[in-house]
Design a protein around this motif. Sequence first.
Motif, PDB file in Angstrom:
ATOM      1  N   GLN A   1      -5.474 -50.455 -46.775  1.00 30.98           N
ATOM      2  CA  GLN A   1      -5.571 -49.726 -48.041  1.00 30.98           C
ATOM      3  C   GLN A   1      -4.223 -49.699 -48.753  1.00 30.98           C
ATOM      4  OE1 GLN A   1      -7.663 -45.876 -48.053  1.00 30.98           O
ATOM      5  NE2 GLN A   1      -8.400 -46.379 -46.012  1.00 30.98           N
ATOM      6  N   ASN A   2      -3.152 -49.397 -48.030  1.00 30.29           N
ATOM      7  CA  ASN A   2      -1.822 -49.296 -48.632  1.00 30.29           C
ATOM      8  C   ASN A   2      -1.421 -50.569 -49.362  1.00 30.29           C
ATOM      9  OD1 ASN A   2      -1.071 -46.670 -48.070  1.00 30.29           O
ATOM     10  ND2 ASN A   2      -0.112 -47.165 -46.115  1.00 30.29           N
ATOM     11  N   LEU A   3      -1.666 -51.704 -48.738  1.00 35.75           N
ATOM     12  CA  LEU A   3      -1.211 -52.953 -49.338  1.00 35.75           C
ATOM     13  C   LEU A   3      -2.127 -53.451 -50.438  1.00 35.75           C
ATOM     14  CD1 LEU A   3      -3.133 -55.416 -48.022  1.00 35.75           C
ATOM     15  CD2 LEU A   3      -1.702 -54.959 -46.029  1.00 35.75           C
ATOM     16  N   ASN A   4      -3.225 -52.744 -50.679  1.00 39.09           N
ATOM     17  CA  ASN A   4      -4.181 -53.137 -51.721  1.00 39.09           C
ATOM     18  C   ASN A   4      -4.441 -51.986 -52.682  1.00 39.09           C
ATOM     19  OD1 ASN A   4      -5.914 -54.924 -53.046  1.00 39.09           O
ATOM     20  ND2 ASN A   4      -7.680 -54.372 -51.780  1.00 39.09           N
ATOM     21  N   HIS A   5      -3.389 -51.285 -53.063  1.00 41.03           N
ATOM     22  CA  HIS A   5      -3.463 -50.236 -54.097  1.00 41.03           C
ATOM     23  C   HIS A   5      -4.448 -49.142 -53.714  1.00 41.03           C
ATOM     24  CE1 HIS A   5      -3.369 -49.370 -58.711  1.00 41.03           C
ATOM     25  NE2 HIS A   5      -2.448 -48.715 -58.057  1.00 41.03           N
TER      26      HIS A   5
ATOM     27  N   GLU B   1      -7.206 -49.280 -52.202  1.00 46.56           N
ATOM     28  CA  GLU B   1      -8.622 -49.646 -52.324  1.00 46.56           C
ATOM     29  C   GLU B   1      -9.297 -49.599 -50.964  1.00 46.56           C
ATOM     30  OE1 GLU B   1     -10.730 -50.383 -54.711  1.00 46.56           O
ATOM     31  OE2 GLU B   1      -9.343 -50.195 -56.395  1.00 46.56           O
ATOM     32  N   THR B   2     -10.515 -49.055 -50.920  1.00 48.63           N
ATOM     33  CA  THR B   2     -11.314 -49.080 -49.692  1.00 48.63           C
ATOM     34  C   THR B   2     -12.438 -50.104 -49.779  1.00 48.63           C
ATOM     35  OG1 THR B   2     -12.718 -47.290 -50.535  1.00 48.63           O
ATOM     36  CG2 THR B   2     -10.854 -46.669 -49.130  1.00 48.63           C
ATOM     37  N   ASN B   3     -12.775 -50.539 -50.985  1.00 45.04           N
ATOM     38  CA  ASN B   3     -13.825 -51.540 -51.179  1.00 45.04           C
ATOM     39  C   ASN B   3     -13.196 -52.914 -51.372  1.00 45.04           C
ATOM     40  OD1 ASN B   3     -16.158 -49.833 -51.091  1.00 45.04           O
ATOM     41  ND2 ASN B   3     -15.567 -49.049 -53.096  1.00 45.04           N
ATOM     42  N   GLY B   4     -13.321 -53.746 -50.365  1.00 43.38           N
ATOM     43  CA  GLY B   4     -12.743 -55.079 -50.423  1.00 43.38           C
ATOM     44  C   GLY B   4     -11.357 -55.106 -49.807  1.00 43.38           C
ATOM     45  N   ILE B   5     -11.003 -56.257 -49.237  1.00 46.36           N
ATOM     46  CA  ILE B   5      -9.659 -56.457 -48.677  1.00 46.36           C
ATOM     47  C   ILE B   5      -9.041 -57.674 -49.344  1.00 46.36           C
ATOM     48  CG2 ILE B   5     -10.227 -55.397 -46.461  1.00 46.36           C
ATOM     49  CD1 ILE B   5     -10.534 -58.195 -45.274  1.00 46.36           C
ATOM     50  N   VAL B   6      -7.718 -57.791 -49.271  1.00 52.96           N
ATOM     51  CA  VAL B   6      -7.045 -58.926 -49.902  1.00 52.96           C
ATOM     52  C   VAL B   6      -7.504 -60.221 -49.234  1.00 52.96           C
ATOM     53  CG1 VAL B   6      -5.028 -57.604 -50.637  1.00 52.96           C
ATOM     54  CG2 VAL B   6      -5.037 -58.677 -48.375  1.00 52.96           C
ATOM     55  N   ILE B   7      -7.569 -61.271 -50.032  1.00 52.47           N
ATOM     56  CA  ILE B   7      -8.033 -62.572 -49.547  1.00 52.47           C
ATOM     57  C   ILE B   7      -6.844 -63.524 -49.482  1.00 52.47           C
ATOM     58  CG2 ILE B   7      -9.592 -64.517 -49.971  1.00 52.47           C
ATOM     59  CD1 ILE B   7     -11.368 -62.639 -51.552  1.00 52.47           C
ATOM     60  N   GLY B   8      -6.759 -64.300 -48.422  1.00 54.01           N
ATOM     61  CA  GLY B   8      -5.712 -65.309 -48.298  1.00 54.01           C
ATOM     62  C   GLY B   8      -4.903 -65.190 -47.030  1.00 54.01           C
ATOM     63  N   PRO B   9      -4.270 -64.015 -46.757  1.00 46.56           N
ATOM     64  CA  PRO B   9      -3.448 -63.905 -45.548  1.00 46.56           C
ATOM     65  C   PRO B   9      -4.275 -63.945 -44.269  1.00 46.56           C
ATOM     66  CG  PRO B   9      -2.866 -62.210 -47.166  1.00 46.56           C
ATOM     67  CD  PRO B   9      -4.147 -62.838 -47.632  1.00 46.56           C
ATOM     68  N   GLU B  10      -3.675 -64.414 -43.196  1.00 50.43           N
ATOM     69  CA  GLU B  10      -4.370 -64.496 -41.911  1.00 50.43           C
ATOM     70  C   GLU B  10      -4.726 -63.123 -41.374  1.00 50.43           C
ATOM     71  OE1 GLU B  10      -6.298 -65.891 -38.712  1.00 50.43           O
ATOM     72  OE2 GLU B  10      -5.604 -67.075 -40.418  1.00 50.43           O
ATOM     73  N   PHE B  11      -3.881 -62.114 -41.646  1.00 51.94           N
ATOM     74  CA  PHE B  11      -4.196 -60.789 -41.104  1.00 51.94           C
ATOM     75  C   PHE B  11      -5.488 -60.232 -41.683  1.00 51.94           C
ATOM     76  CE2 PHE B  11      -1.293 -59.672 -44.665  1.00 51.94           C
ATOM     77  CZ  PHE B  11      -2.081 -58.779 -45.369  1.00 51.94           C
ATOM     78  N   SER B  12      -5.870 -60.665 -42.889  1.00 51.15           N
ATOM     79  CA  SER B  12      -7.157 -60.242 -43.449  1.00 51.15           C
ATOM     80  C   SER B  12      -8.316 -60.841 -42.671  1.00 51.15           C
ATOM     81  CB  SER B  12      -7.258 -60.659 -44.924  1.00 51.15           C
ATOM     82  OG  SER B  12      -6.446 -59.855 -45.744  1.00 51.15           O
ATOM     83  N   ARG B  13      -8.159 -62.065 -42.202  1.00 51.01           N
ATOM     84  CA  ARG B  13      -9.212 -62.685 -41.386  1.00 51.01           C
ATOM     85  C   ARG B  13      -9.350 -61.957 -40.054  1.00 51.01           C
ATOM     86  NH1 ARG B  13      -6.237 -67.282 -43.131  1.00 51.01           N
ATOM     87  NH2 ARG B  13      -7.134 -68.060 -45.067  1.00 51.01           N
ATOM     88  N   ILE B  14      -8.232 -61.511 -39.509  1.00 48.85           N
ATOM     89  CA  ILE B  14      -8.285 -60.754 -38.250  1.00 48.85           C
ATOM     90  C   ILE B  14      -8.993 -59.421 -38.468  1.00 48.85           C
ATOM     91  CG2 ILE B  14      -6.839 -59.489 -36.600  1.00 48.85           C
ATOM     92  CD1 ILE B  14      -4.881 -61.841 -36.720  1.00 48.85           C
ATOM     93  N   PHE B  15      -8.684 -58.746 -39.577  1.00 51.82           N
ATOM     94  CA  PHE B  15      -9.344 -57.483 -39.912  1.00 51.82           C
ATOM     95  C   PHE B  15     -10.854 -57.710 -40.024  1.00 51.82           C
ATOM     96  CE2 PHE B  15     -10.800 -54.115 -42.759  1.00 51.82           C
ATOM     97  CZ  PHE B  15     -10.094 -52.998 -42.313  1.00 51.82           C
TER      98      PHE B  15
END
Length: 690
Positions: A265-269, A271-285
């Motif tokens: 949430q912190n790194l995406n303003h 937001e609780t709906n949706g996660i950032v796309i692109g970084p590998e840590f998002s795929r792990i999440f």
Amino acid sequence: MAKRRVSLTHRKQRSVLTDMLPFEVPPTFSNRGYYAFLRDNSIEIEKGQLRWICETANLDQTMRLLFGFTPTAVIATEVVNEWGKQKTRRSVPIGKCQMATIPFNFRVAHNLDGRTLSVVHPRNQVAVASFYATHSALIIYHTSVSEFSIRHPVSVSRYAYFKDKLHQDRLDAVAGVEEEDREYEQLGSYFVYRKYRNIHRFFESYKYHRSEKKYDAMVQIDVSKCFDSIYTHSLPWAVLGKDQTKFSLEESKGTFGGRFDALMQNLNHNETNGIVIGPEFSRIFAEIILQSIDAQLITQLAEGAKLTHKVDYEIFRYVDDFFVFYNQESTHLKIFETLQETLKSKKLSINTAKIKHYQKPIITEITIAKERISTLLNDEINPACVEEPLDDPFILPKQTLVCAINANRLIIRYKAALKEAGVTYGDLLNYTFAITENKIEKLFTAYLESGKSDRDRKRLSSTLLAIMEFSFFAYSASPKVNHTIRLCRMIAASVDFLHAQGLSYELKHLLFKYVHDNVMQQLEKNTMSVHREIESLYLLISLSQIGREYWLPVSVLLRHFLIEEEEGTGNYVRPSGFMNHFSITILLTYIKDKIRYAKLRGFVEAHVIVKLNYMKAHCPNDAETLIMLFDLIVCPYISNATKIAIGGTFGLDAASLSSVQSANDYWFTAWGDKFDLGKELDAKRSREVY
């Protein structure tokens, strides 16, 4: 040469180098400079404290800018032992830092409406790195509970593998996602992954063929807009259980799941709906959430429908794609219904428009097309060095280069293969270019083994020209970032080889002029739009490597970057608004300090001052704002007056600006001799995961 294994130091900052950026960022942009800064100053977040090593207050101003703590925040100082030496550690409570930030979002071509990718704020990257280092064992545990997943972390990477000094020099270069039990020449990921880094490898695997023998049909099911739809609270639900999380809300915030949720949430303003796309840590999440869906699905099918995995059906999941093998249609329907309900409980859904059904022989259209294209390219592009027979038996035979390519015939046969297999250019272009790259390397090898006569040099030039003609034709139908990277690698390799072999200007000009004209055509066709920006920037940088004879006219650059000349004054204006960071830095990298572009450079300098003033006032915790500040104040192509103006926007006087400039020689954009296009393109060779 035998491979040499090098043990990796388990630095807490290591994941900043490997798991934070989208694959698609421009070649000038990376985390290498930032990683070096974090490593050299031992910057980390631990036990609620932001810490760094510094004997004096020299770094304080830089740290305030990076992490957003106020001038009144008290910086504690203590003497510690690090690596056997006494050093001064400085720290600030993480609660004093502004960790709720806005990521730098950019668009790339994807399907019909494009895709938004994100570069998260540098301070949040340190927070993610700290989370990785603290919770790597829990990440591996929670991504290893599913029987379905065929791409998930299994351990922390411990080694990098090198063949020669070149690879040793590129230790910091990002390569591919590591696979279990496989040696890689460059470190590419924080974790080692099981088992397939690319879905097409699964289609060619023993597991796939074994399932086809056992089952009569297969259905491919895709989760609709998975990353855009993920509800971040789903992760604590997945780890702790939904009811347990809701009834113990405050307690859950201190758990692994609660902390990962808060981090995303912190790194995406926030937001609780949706996660950032692109970084590998998002795929792990996402993988942790999807693994809980897998576990729930297998249990419900066993208990409710009496269906046993690997007996009545078998499921493989690659990220958000499910591949379901079955015999009975009733089994397929029950699995579909149960999966739909399970996804809904996590606020996800099936993309019904992308469901694909296959009956025996269970072979996808892409697999058919790959087989045909492989055969076609092996037939049409077959470079070799052969002995030329001579009449005189006492004269040693000459080695001559042989490789005749009919570009028109190759293009027609390629189109026919795609049409017959029922696939699009985009489906197979990455595969096509991978083979084409390999063919170019074989061509170079054959040429080096030849006599390098005038005839050989002409054949080398004409063959490369034919390959480029085919490549640009195929690329024009699907100019996506991954395709652009491969095309640029072929261009860079060809340009470097022709220069190194000392071919005449006339022979090089044939290829260089063709590349120049086709790149310019792509730039004119795809002016700076939200869906085609990154692709165009790669091509522009690639073109800059050819030589001064092929510099683009100012008018072409103005038109591409949507800059207009004002009537009456002759001043440059950009009615469509601000250029983003990537456009600004790539344009500066291209025009450098060349006299012919002086007026354009002056416009860019004025443009960035206005942009940063606006962004600092309206979105001070925006990732792009901070990244632009640090990149531009060390840029060798803009004036000191502009750097002082930029510093003033952030409250930096001359001394403070100098202090920040001296903290690191480059941050995210590699300027001047820090940038090596060939090295950067090679570093991306194996990083693609889709």
